[in-house]
Design a protein around this motif. Structure first.
Motif, mmCIF file in Angstrom:
data_model
loop_
_atom_site.group_PDB
_atom_site.id
_atom_site.type_symbol
_atom_site.label_atom_id
_atom_site.label_comp_id
_atom_site.label_asym_id
_atom_site.label_seq_id
_atom_site.Cartn_x
_atom_site.Cartn_y
_atom_site.Cartn_z
ATOM 1 N N LEU A 4 0.742 -1.120 -0.052
ATOM 2 C CA LEU A 4 -0.001 -0.055 0.158
ATOM 3 C C LEU A 4 0.830 1.339 0.199
ATOM 4 C CD1 LEU A 4 -2.657 1.698 0.098
ATOM 5 C CD2 LEU A 4 -2.500 1.235 2.849
ATOM 6 N N GLN A 5 1.857 1.218 0.883
ATOM 7 C CA GLN A 5 2.701 2.588 1.002
ATOM 8 C C GLN A 5 3.490 2.610 -0.345
ATOM 9 O OE1 GLN A 5 5.267 2.502 4.399
ATOM 10 N NE2 GLN A 5 6.845 3.769 3.511
ATOM 11 N N GLU A 6 4.078 1.469 -0.806
ATOM 12 C CA GLU A 6 4.935 1.666 -2.187
ATOM 13 C C GLU A 6 3.884 2.034 -3.341
ATOM 14 O OE1 GLU A 6 6.110 -2.370 -2.978
ATOM 15 O OE2 GLU A 6 7.844 -2.150 -1.672
ATOM 16 N N GLN A 7 2.747 1.599 -3.413
ATOM 17 C CA GLN A 7 1.712 1.972 -4.460
ATOM 18 C C GLN A 7 1.484 3.529 -4.272
ATOM 19 O OE1 GLN A 7 -1.672 -0.492 -3.795
ATOM 20 N NE2 GLN A 7 -0.793 -2.046 -5.542
ATOM 21 N N ALA A 8 1.031 4.029 -3.223
ATOM 22 C CA ALA A 8 0.822 5.379 -2.779
ATOM 23 C C ALA A 8 1.898 6.261 -2.826
ATOM 24 C CB ALA A 8 0.307 5.606 -1.256
ATOM 25 N N THR A 9 3.095 5.914 -2.748
ATOM 26 C CA THR A 9 4.289 6.855 -3.045
ATOM 27 C C THR A 9 4.494 6.730 -4.620
ATOM 28 O OG1 THR A 9 5.362 5.999 -0.716
ATOM 29 C CG2 THR A 9 6.825 7.097 -2.565
ATOM 30 N N ALA A 10 4.526 5.679 -5.222
ATOM 31 C CA ALA A 10 4.656 5.846 -6.461
ATOM 32 C C ALA A 10 3.528 6.707 -7.581
ATOM 33 C CB ALA A 10 4.605 4.329 -7.199
ATOM 34 N N GLU A 11 2.399 6.644 -6.790
ATOM 35 C CA GLU A 11 1.101 7.397 -7.360
ATOM 36 C C GLU A 11 1.531 8.840 -7.197
ATOM 37 O OE1 GLU A 11 -3.556 8.210 -6.826
ATOM 38 O OE2 GLU A 11 -2.660 6.123 -6.225
ATOM 39 N N MET A 12 2.032 9.115 -5.989
ATOM 40 C CA MET A 12 2.384 10.521 -5.668
ATOM 41 C C MET A 12 3.495 11.003 -6.620
ATOM 42 S SD MET A 12 1.713 10.793 -1.605
ATOM 43 C CE MET A 12 0.544 9.573 -0.834
#
Length: 556
Positions: A4-12
């Motif tokens: 979840l953290q990886e996906q959110a960081t990549a999206e931002m």
């Protein structure tokens, strides 16, 4: 790092990269930054708005959509955003700034803000607040050079773009952390003075001054003492902070707040004046004695002789803060109304708010023979004055001073809303053909989206003057300014071919949609006019078909 953290960081990060990439594709950066010496760079701020799957990054935010849209579900922990993701985003943007700081893309100051949907709710963070000291010092030097050369020594009108930037720079705490309020106001007044020969341009310069002062008040000055709640759909709300007891030093800039209040009250449209009054009330609440005097006696802009007259015939008193003129007629004589008209006209010619109202004490209660007008004191004053034929030229002078698009008498609203000068124009227009040009001047300034009293006046005008060589140009001008609800009973008169010819001539060269708009109050839908044309003969038939053809251009 979990998924979840990886996906959110990549999206931002993708959103941030896309923001920079899009702006770097611009080919006009140098040209845009060189429009004025008062601009060091194009962009000074952007906002990352994280919503899972719908993250955006932009340099402006049109509305706070969170007010009326459901919150996007998020399982991302706020602490993770604050302690882990935010530093990565800040480092990424900082690296970009180091690469681009000296290019026209980036202003002397640049902030990077984030709004994040988290499991605990919305999280607002300022991730970077970067100041390029070299650019800042260069900009300060340019500002002082501009003021010296263009304002202090200059004698020519200035450019609106220069005022846009200068007004904001002078109230920028990163440029002027302790502004000299008197000096700052003097620069604003000099801008007005240099541009006074061009009314439209002057209004635009004033608009920039007002927006800059309002932003300063709402974002810098008032939050020191008030909790401020802003909304795109409601007025800003101010709640005095508990225990707020500002000292003299903290209140030193209050003269700028009062200056902004007066500028809004004198020059902004009716719908904006509540902000000016709110600033005055806040200044009073904060202990400003000057605000107390202004609320009671006016802004102090006008000499005492201009705002108060009293003699055996009448008493007049004006307050530009509340945009009211109180008139007491002691003796119902022409000279009493003449003096009152001179009092009002002089004020309007010297900057008194045109969206004003009259509070009248008089034994006479006269109203104009026009349906739909407010039975207000303002209406009654002008109807009373129209009873004296000798005052007609003075009433015309008043009307020409009062007429202003987007301004409205303060005691009218809704269907009775009307532009200043309405009562004088309507009365004169019904009385005498000498004032037909005045009626046309009035109609050319009508804002038909916000008033409809011209519909009823046009009907009364047609009934009073009919269709003649003299009246038809005025009727045409009135019909152009009418709303779609107007009904003008001249169809019977237009049975006469000569009168129909006169009417047809007034429509030559107009756009089709406008022709249709002008025909509707007389005949209704075009189908009805077409039916009349089929039954007509000779020249009358030709004219009716010509009207239909002109109106049909609306569909082209």
């Amino acid at each position: 790092m979990d998924t979840l953290q990886e996906q959110a960081t990549a999206e931002m990060m993708a959103a941030v990269q896309a923001w920079f990439a899009e702006r770097l594709r611009r080919t006009d950066l140098e040209e845009a930054a060189n429009r004025t010496t008062l601009q060091m760079g194009i962009f000074n701020d952007f906002l990352l708005d994280y919503k899972p799957g719908r993250t955006t990054a932009d340099d402006f935010q049109l509305t706070d959509t969170d007010e009326f849209t459901p919150r996007t579900p998020s399982r991302l922990d706020a602490a993770v955003v604050r302690d882990t993701i935010a530093p990565q985003l800040a480092a990424m943007v900082q690296a970009k700034l180091e690469e681009l700081a000296d290019t026209p893309l980036i202003d002397y100051r640049f902030s990077f803000r984030g709004k994040f949907q988290t499991a605990q709710g919305k999280l607002h963070l300022t991730l970077i607040d970067h100041v390029n000291e070299g650019k800042r010092q260069a900009l300060l030097a340019r500002i002082h050079t501009y003021i010296t050369q263009k304002l202090e020594r200059g004698s020519r009108p200035t450019k609106k773009l220069e005022t846009f930037f200068l007004t904001r720079h002078l109230l920028d705490p990163y440029l002027f952390p302790q502004p000299d309020i008197a000096w700052t106001i003097a620069q604003f007044e000099r801008i007005e003075q240099l541009n006074k020969s061009r009314p439209q341009a002057l209004a635009e310069h004033r608009g920039d001054i007002i927006r800059a002062v309002s932003a300063w008040a709402e974002k810098q000055f008032l939050p020191q003492f008030y909790d401020v709640q802003t909304s795109s759909y409601r007025g800003t709300e101010y709640s005095l902070k508990a225990g707020a007891a500002p000292d003299a030093q903290a209140l030193a800039p209050i003269d700028l707040l009062l200056y902004g209040a007066v500028m809004i009250l004198r020059h902004e449209p009716s719908y904006a004046k509540s902000t000016g009054l709110k600033f005055l009330e806040i200044a009073r609440e904060l202990g400003s004695e000057r605000a107390v005097r202004m609320l009671k006696e006016g802004s102090g802009t006008f000499p005492d002789a201009d705002i108060h007259v009293k003699n055996a015939l009448l008493e007049c008193r004006a307050n530009d803060v509340f945009a009211t003129i109180s008139i007491t007629i002691a003796r119902e004589e022409a000279d009493a109304y003449a003096q009152a008209l001179a009092f009002i006209t002089h004020l309007l010619n010297n900057g008194f708010p045109k969206s004003y109202q009259i509070k009248l004490k008089s034994k006479v209660k006269t109203y104009l023979p026009v349906k739909g007008l407010a039975k207000s004191d303002t209406h009654r004053f002008f109807a009373n004055a129209l009873a004296w034929p000798a005052l007609q030229p003075q009433l015309e002078a008043y009307a020409r001073a009062a007429i202003e698009e987007f301004e409205f008498y303060a005691d009218t609203e809704g269907e009775k809303n009307c532009m200043p000068g309405s009562y004088a124009v309507f009365g004169l227009g019904l009385l005498d053909a000498r004032y037909f040009p005045l009626v046309q001047h009035y109609m050319a300034n009508v804002d038909e989206e916000h008033q409809c009293v011209q519909d009823q006046f046009t009907a009364a005008f047609a009934e009073r003057h009919g269709v003649t060589t003299a009246s038809i140009p005025v009727l045409a001008t009135c019909l152009r300014a009418c709303t779609d609800n107007a009904k003008v009973k001249i169809q019977a008169e237009l049975e006469d071919v000569e009168k129909l010819e006169l009417f047809h001539q007034q429509l030559q060269g107009l756009e089709g949609y406008l022709v249709e708009h002008m025909l509707y109050p007389i005949w209704g839908k075009l189908e009805k006019l077409a039916a009349l044309a089929r039954k007509a003969q000779g020249r009358r038939r030709e004219l009716l078909l010509a009207l239909l053809a002109a109106a049909s251009k609306a569909d082209a």
